[in-house]
Design a protein around this motif. Structure first.
Motif, PDB file in Angstrom:
ATOM      1  N   TYR A 196       0.826  -1.223   0.000  1.00  0.00           N
ATOM      2  CA  TYR A 196       0.000   0.000   0.000  1.00  0.00           C
ATOM      3  C   TYR A 196       0.854   1.265   0.000  1.00  0.00           C
ATOM      4  N   ARG A 197       2.127   1.168  -0.391  1.00  0.00           N
ATOM      5  CA  ARG A 197       3.011   2.307  -0.132  1.00  0.00           C
ATOM      6  C   ARG A 197       2.645   3.588  -0.863  1.00  0.00           C
ATOM      7  N   GLU A 198       1.889   3.521  -1.953  1.00  0.00           N
ATOM      8  CA  GLU A 198       1.436   4.763  -2.615  1.00  0.00           C
ATOM      9  C   GLU A 198       0.283   5.419  -1.863  1.00  0.00           C
TER      10      GLU A 198
ATOM     11  N   LYS B 268      -2.757  -3.640  -5.369  1.00  0.00           N
ATOM     12  CA  LYS B 268      -3.339  -2.419  -4.784  1.00  0.00           C
ATOM     13  C   LYS B 268      -3.035  -1.203  -5.652  1.00  0.00           C
ATOM     14  N   ARG B 269      -1.774  -1.109  -6.064  1.00  0.00           N
ATOM     15  CA  ARG B 269      -1.309   0.071  -6.824  1.00  0.00           C
ATOM     16  C   ARG B 269      -2.155   0.324  -8.071  1.00  0.00           C
ATOM     17  N   TYR B 270      -2.491  -0.752  -8.776  1.00  0.00           N
ATOM     18  CA  TYR B 270      -3.227  -0.581 -10.026  1.00  0.00           C
ATOM     19  C   TYR B 270      -4.632  -1.156  -9.940  1.00  0.00           C
TER      20      TYR B 270
ATOM     21  N   TYR C   2       2.736  -3.180 -18.971  1.00  0.00           N
ATOM     22  CA  TYR C   2       2.105  -1.932 -19.450  1.00  0.00           C
ATOM     23  C   TYR C   2       1.722  -1.030 -18.290  1.00  0.00           C
ATOM     24  N   LEU C   3       1.249  -1.651 -17.193  1.00  0.00           N
ATOM     25  CA  LEU C   3       0.837  -0.850 -16.033  1.00  0.00           C
ATOM     26  C   LEU C   3       2.000  -0.029 -15.476  1.00  0.00           C
TER      27      LEU C   3
ATOM     28  N   PHE D 279      -1.635   8.550  -9.976  1.00  0.00           N
ATOM     29  CA  PHE D 279      -1.494   8.249  -8.548  1.00  0.00           C
ATOM     30  C   PHE D 279      -1.893   9.456  -7.685  1.00  0.00           C
ATOM     31  N   THR D 280      -1.585  10.673  -8.168  1.00  0.00           N
ATOM     32  CA  THR D 280      -1.964  11.868  -7.414  1.00  0.00           C
ATOM     33  C   THR D 280      -3.481  11.920  -7.288  1.00  0.00           C
TER      34      THR D 280
END
Ligand SMILES: Cc1ncc(COP(=O)(O)O)c(C=O)c1O
Length: 302
Positions: A107-109, A138-140, A181-182, A190-191
């Motif tokens: 979950y670091r983002e 989680k990131r994508y 691709y991601l 992400f912002t």
């Protein structure tokens, strides 16, 4: 998930222990058991925002069977983001007692309020003890994809891990192509996602704080809130919300807290909320939850 199982398998023998702050992602139990190990909990509290207890408290739990301390940072189910000081304290313990530190940083983002995220990889002097676990799920928002990784600067550990990974043969080909691709996703995405989740976090937190008797510190990461409710049994309450309560044919489903604890009896009056709905639905869900708590207390004479 698979990275965690491989990491435990590479560092532990049968009956060894891994210390994990509780409440924790419930699958950590199963992952440790698959590797022949078991989880020993470091209890953290809602009143303290689920931050780590003092070093001496953690040290008391370390035995000759302890191989590692594993953390989810930011935390599922707590949303807690550990400070650099907390990670340095774990680093000191790892050095003193010859332990690995496993950082599940999927979950670091997802870190809010302008906080600067510190990874276990940023802590100096423990490079050969740190194992960081990462995932695209989680990131994508790609939870079904089985693509993740293990990072460590410890070459011997990586050699051992390679043997386990070779026995695992391969990650899924189509998902690997998709993940490639991601990796080109822009910073703006992400912002935007981060801002959206921070808004959702605020909706949930403010609604919880407005309910009399709720204990909850503001979480600063992931997309979860863990709260103590003015009820006796969250398992019973979660079921009651689905079977007995409705307003205009709607209700709110929550995850009861006890399943996230290893210590029997803890988390009995706690719930976890995942703020993965849009703002409008989330506001309505929190309204229903507040009304549900009020009605439940009345029905049970609390
Ligand atoms: C803390 C934590 N680690 C690992 C996972 C599993 O991730 P993956 O989908 O990549 O197996 C989850 C999923 O919810 C999680 O919350």
């Amino acid at each position: 998930s698979e990275a965690l199982i491989l990491a435990y398998s590479a560092i532990g023998d049968y009956d060894d222990e891994v210390l994990v702050p509780e409440p924790f992602y419930a699958n950590y139990n199963g992952f440790a058991v698959q590797a022949g190990m078991h989880v020993k909990p470091i209890t953290t509290k809602a009143e303290e925002g689920f931050h780590l207890p003092k070093k001496e408290e953690i040290e008391k739990l370390i035995t000759p069977k302890t191989r590692a301390i594993a953390i989810s940072n930011p935390g599922n189910p707590t949303g807690t983001v550990y400070s650099r000081e907390e990670l340095e304290m774990l680093g000191e313990l790892a050095k003193k007692h010859d332990l690995f530190l496993i950082g599940d940083e999927v979950y670091r983002e997802f870190v809010y309020d302008g906080l600067k995220y510190t990874s276990l990889m940023h802590i100096k002097g423990i490079e050969d003890r740190v194992i960081v676990i990462d995932s695209i799920s989680k990131r994508y928002s790609a939870c079904g994809a089985r693509i993740g990784c293990i990072c460590s600067k410890n070459k011997d550990l990586m050699k051992a891990l390679m043997k386990f990974a070779q026995a695992r043969l391969c990650v899924p080909t189509l998902e690997m192509i998709g993940a490639t691709y991601l990796a080109n996703t822009t910073k703006e995405y992400f912002t935007e996602v981060n801002q959206e989740y921070q808004k959702r976090r605020d909706i949930v937190y403010n609604a919880l704080k407005a309910i009399p008797g709720v204990v909850c510190e503001k979480p600063t990461g992931a997309f979860y809130v863990m709260a103590k409710l003015p009820i006796d049994d969250a398992d019973e309450f979660a079921k009651w919300m689905l079977t007995d309560f409705s307003l205009d044919k709607e209700t709110t489903m929550v995850a009861p807290g006890a399943g996230f604890y290893a210590t029997p009896g803890l988390g009995k009056n706690e719930i976890r909320i995942a703020y993965v709905l849009n703002e409008k639905d989330l506001s309505r869900a929190m309204y229903l939850l507040a009304e549900g708590i009020r009605a439940y207390r009345q029905a049970k004479g609390l």
